[in-house]
Design an enzyme around this catalytic site. Structure first.
Site, short mmCIF file in Angstrom:
data_model
loop_
_atom_site.label_atom_id
_atom_site.label_comp_id
_atom_site.label_asym_id
_atom_site.label_seq_id
_atom_site.Cartn_x
_atom_site.Cartn_y
_atom_site.Cartn_z
N LYS A 80 47.24 37.75 38.05
CA LYS A 80 47.16 37.54 39.63
C LYS A 80 46.93 35.98 39.29
O LYS A 80 47.26 35.08 40.08
CB LYS A 80 46.56 37.94 40.25
CG LYS A 80 46.74 37.47 42.21
CD LYS A 80 45.90 39.01 42.67
CE LYS A 80 46.30 38.55 44.36
NZ LYS A 80 45.86 39.57 44.97
N ARG A 139 44.21 46.27 37.02
CA ARG A 139 45.81 46.50 38.40
C ARG A 139 46.82 47.06 37.76
O ARG A 139 47.25 46.84 36.49
CB ARG A 139 46.41 44.77 38.56
CG ARG A 139 45.02 43.36 39.11
CD ARG A 139 46.16 42.74 39.51
NE ARG A 139 44.93 41.61 40.88
CZ ARG A 139 44.24 40.58 39.59
NH1 ARG A 139 43.65 40.54 38.97
NH2 ARG A 139 42.77 40.11 41.10
N HIS A 142 45.63 51.50 41.95
CA HIS A 142 45.04 50.35 42.51
C HIS A 142 43.46 50.95 43.15
O HIS A 142 42.77 50.38 42.44
CB HIS A 142 45.96 49.71 43.61
CG HIS A 142 45.67 48.11 43.62
ND1 HIS A 142 44.39 48.15 43.65
CD2 HIS A 142 45.91 47.13 42.90
CE1 HIS A 142 43.94 46.55 43.69
NE2 HIS A 142 45.23 45.61 43.06
N TYR A 156 31.30 24.85 37.65
CA TYR A 156 30.86 25.16 36.78
C TYR A 156 30.67 26.16 35.55
O TYR A 156 29.73 26.69 34.88
CB TYR A 156 29.99 24.44 37.65
CG TYR A 156 29.64 23.33 38.14
CD1 TYR A 156 29.25 22.12 37.00
CD2 TYR A 156 30.16 22.55 38.83
CE1 TYR A 156 29.24 20.80 36.92
CE2 TYR A 156 30.18 20.92 39.07
CZ TYR A 156 29.56 20.64 38.47
OH TYR A 156 30.33 18.99 39.10
N ARG A 205 40.29 50.65 40.95
CA ARG A 205 39.65 48.88 41.41
C ARG A 205 38.28 49.33 42.12
O ARG A 205 37.24 48.69 41.84
CB ARG A 205 40.35 47.78 40.98
CG ARG A 205 41.38 48.18 40.14
CD ARG A 205 42.34 47.05 40.68
NE ARG A 205 41.86 45.45 40.84
CZ ARG A 205 41.44 44.41 40.14
NH1 ARG A 205 40.78 44.42 39.11
NH2 ARG A 205 40.99 43.46 40.36
N HIS A 216 38.57 38.62 39.89
CA HIS A 216 38.83 38.17 41.04
C HIS A 216 37.63 36.95 40.31
O HIS A 216 37.00 36.77 40.24
CB HIS A 216 37.47 38.82 42.00
CG HIS A 216 37.95 40.66 42.51
ND1 HIS A 216 37.69 41.05 43.17
CD2 HIS A 216 39.16 40.71 42.38
CE1 HIS A 216 38.04 42.33 43.21
NE2 HIS A 216 39.27 41.85 43.35
#
Length: 412
Positions: A269, A242, A340, A376, A343, A366
């Protein structure tokens, strides 16, 4: 005994110790050594001698002081202690103050430690400028849906449709916090569903066609401005982090020998540390930049050493508009390319080149939407991500030199 009159009160003079004036039905003045004169009402309740303050003279004139005394007498006649009644009234005012929308909102903001600093600041500024002036002083449990709609509509009517939606969402979070803490019974923002205009979904501009992306990469290499900005432009497509993460990068986070950059959770973030494997090309760019911004800086030992410092002060990072401004200078409009957007470019092309989605998404930092799977899935896919980042840098180089061929660089 002298009567309480203005003439008598004005003639009272200060002494070394406080003293009381004559009384008028329990009403009297205490004259302080400073010369100030303070109204008091003395009374007896449940066998105890008590007093309450009625204000200073002459700010509170004699007639008003008598009215306040008479009100206290009426309370006594009803079996109510004037002092206790006053404490309850003050407590009610205090409760109303801490239960205002602004008080609850600031309390909620203080608890949002998971938000990135920039996101937290934006939320605070939005509330301070767009909500507090109109509903900040209202008890949060009394705010109605029409009141909230009027606040949000002021923003919407200025053409800021997305901002209006975000304001409604923030207010909803605050109302739900108020419900959880027992200061409201319902969330009026839920009643605004469908009452606001819906903004068109806008995606950040990104070039995803290989030929056009190759031209952009060549243009970035040809940037003739500041060397610091030139390095940021060359690194941005290789790392596809970012923009805020890139410009806040510090040398202390980067290990060139290990070829990795560890971004602290506080800068991410999702508030989780993120590892960015560095390709050979990225390491080379950073080694070229390090003598300029990483060494010999006249800064105090605890000062941040930004990889991309501001041109005005090395104590601050590069401006959030610098990379986009450089793209504009290279002839790319905001509808064509943004910082941006790198990405989206990397994500699109890497998927097309056959890389696994979970590896790409992990490198993009993400968060897994499925909470159980997220809990998990402890793997960070670091070995695969190291291969991915080197592959991507090699592929970008091949695109620039027109040597990339379909399938030749495809991931295994």
């Amino acid at each position: 005994m002298k009567k309480l009159t203005d003439t008598y009160l004005r003639a009272l003079r200060a002494k070394a110790r406080p003293y009381k004036s004559t009384r008028d039905g329990g009403l009297y003045v205490v004259v302080m050594p400073t010369g100030s004169k303070l109204w008091r009402f003395g009374y007896s309740f449940s066998g105890r001698e008590k007093q309450i303050s009625l204000g200073p003279y002459p700010d509170v004139p004699l007639a008003l002081a008598r009215e306040r005394r008479d009100e206290a007498r009426r309370l006594l006649a009803a079996g109510i202690d004037p002092s206790a009644e006053r404490r309850e009234a003050r407590a009610a005012v205090a409760a109303a103050t801490i239960n205002t929308f602004e008080a609850v909102a600031r309390e909620w903001l203080a608890k949002q430690r998971h938000l990135a600093r920039a996101t937290h600041d934006k939320a605070r500024i939005m509330l301070e400028q767009m909500a507090f002036p109109w509903i900040g002083g209202r008890p949060i449990g009394e705010i109605t849906a029409p009141e909230l709609l009027a606040v949000v509509r002021r923003v919407e009517e200025r053409g800021r449709i997305e901002t209006a939606q975000r304001l409604k969402q923030r207010c909803g979070q605050i109302f739900r916090y108020a419900i959880a803490t027992g200061r409201a019974e319902r969330d009026p923002s839920a009643d605004l569903r469908g009452a606001l205009a819906t903004a068109k979904v806008r995606h950040r501009a990104a070039i995803t066609e290989p030929d056009r992306f190759a031209k952009l990469l060549r243009d970035l290499d040809g940037y003739s401005g500041s060397f610091v900005v030139a390095c940021a432009l060359r690194l941005a497509p290789l790392l596809f982090v970012r923009p805020g993460e890139l410009r806040h990068a510090e040398w202390s986070e980067i290990d060139l020998s290990a070829a990795e950059w560890r971004i602290p959770a506080s800068k991410m973030k999702m508030r989780t540390e993120h590892v960015v494997p560095l390709s050979e090309q990225a390491v080379a760019i950073l080694r070229e930049l390090q003598p300029l911004t990483g060494h010999g800086l006249d800064l105090r030992p605890d000062a941040p050493r930004y990889v991309f410092p501001s041109s005005r002060s090395r104590l601050r990072p590069m401006s959030e508009n610098t990379v986009n401004a450089a793209l504009r200078g290279l002839g790319y409009s905001k509808e064509q390319a943004t910082g941006h957007g790198f990405r989206a470019t990397a994500s699109t092309l890497l998927h097309e080149l056959g890389w696994r989605s979970d590896v790409i998404e992990r490198q993009l930092a993400h968060q897994e939407r499925n909470a159980i799977k997220r809990a998990y899935d402890r793997s960070q896919h670091l070995p695969e991500r190291r291969k991915l980042m080197q592959f991507w840098a090699d592929h970008c180089g091949a695109l620039k030199s027109n040597t990339a061929k379909p399938g030749l660089l495809r991931a295994a």
